[in-house]
Design an enzyme around this catalytic site. Structure first.
Site, PDB file in Angstrom:
ATOM      1  CB  ILE A   1     -32.101 -52.641 -26.798  1.00  0.00           C
ATOM      2  CG1 ILE A   1     -31.068 -52.004 -27.740  1.00  0.00           C
ATOM      3  CG2 ILE A   1     -33.024 -51.598 -26.185  1.00  0.00           C
ATOM      4  CD1 ILE A   1     -30.020 -51.150 -27.060  1.00  0.00           C
ATOM      5  CE  LYS A   2     -33.010 -56.202 -18.635  1.00  0.00           C
ATOM      6  NZ  LYS A   2     -32.611 -56.210 -17.199  1.00  0.00           N
ATOM      7  CG  LEU A   3     -36.929 -53.246 -26.054  1.00  0.00           C
ATOM      8  CD1 LEU A   3     -37.413 -53.443 -27.488  1.00  0.00           C
ATOM      9  CD2 LEU A   3     -37.035 -51.782 -25.658  1.00  0.00           C
TER      10      LEU A   3
END
Length: 215
Positions: free
Chosen positions: A82-84
């Protein structure tokens, strides 16, 4: 150094995979929007092609929603991370997802201290944006090198992804300083293969071979 492709174009991913050099894929909402397809559908298609890490970006800006999106995206395929974005809520969400066993790629990193906080929060990857740093008068690769040194000092498991790669020289510089991963646009990957002297050499070999065949 592992090589990821930074795209959501299925044809480009298939082509680069056929070269035998592809280790993973990074995407973002802008890249997926270019393809005109449903976000989750594109991510699932990529996961069917590439047996490696695939970054899918959450678009929420509060920690609770980031976690909810991350949990949903992680259900698409085990290779999804997951890119945050680096921010207070991003750090909070990273820690929660880390404790759930979900990998996070903390993105929009522009300083060593941001990368340090991301690693401390449990990010599996950090993505410093080399090209965008160059755009504002900083040497982006120097920032990447500083991040690498800090991570080596403290033996973090977090991997560094050189992102916002603009040209083949960025890739060579990243490899020279020992960056774990470079995520590279399709057009830059194509340029990496080419060199005018290689083309010249191939043309000469073929011309000489043609002379031999005539005898």
């Amino acid at each position: 150094m592992k090589i990821f492709i930074d795209t959501a174009n299925i044809d480009h991913i298939k082509e680069i995979k056929s070269w035998g050099i592809l280790d993973g894929v990074t995407t973002n909402p802008s890249l997926i929007a270019k393809e005109g397809k449903d976000f989750k559908t594109v991510v699932a298609e990529i996961a069917e092609i590439v047996d490696g890490p695939i970054s899918a970006e959450a678009v929420s800006m509060d920690a609770e929603s980031m976690v909810r999106e991350g949990l949903e995206l992680s259900q698409i395929h085990p290779n999804i991370n997951i890119k945050l974005p680096i921010c207070v809520d991003g750090l909070k969400a990273t820690r929660i997802l880390y404790e759930e066993g979900i990998d996070v790629n903390m993105t929009l990193i522009f300083s060593p201290q941001q990368a340090l906080l991301a690693a401390k929060a449990g990010a599996r990857y950090v993505s410093p944006f080399v090209g965008r740093l160059d755009d504002i008068g900083h040497v982006g690769m120097d920032v990447v090198a500083d991040i690498m040194n800090i991570f080596d000092n403290y033996d973090f498991d977090t991997e560094v992804i050189a992102a916002s790669i603009r040209h083949p020289l960025h890739v060579a510089q990243a490899a020279a300083i020992g960056v774990d991963i470079a995520t590279i646009p399709y057009d830059v990957l194509k340029k990496m293969v080419s060199h005018p002297k290689t083309d010249e050499g191939i043309d000469k070999f073929l011309a000489d071979w043609g002379k031999i065949k005539k005898h």
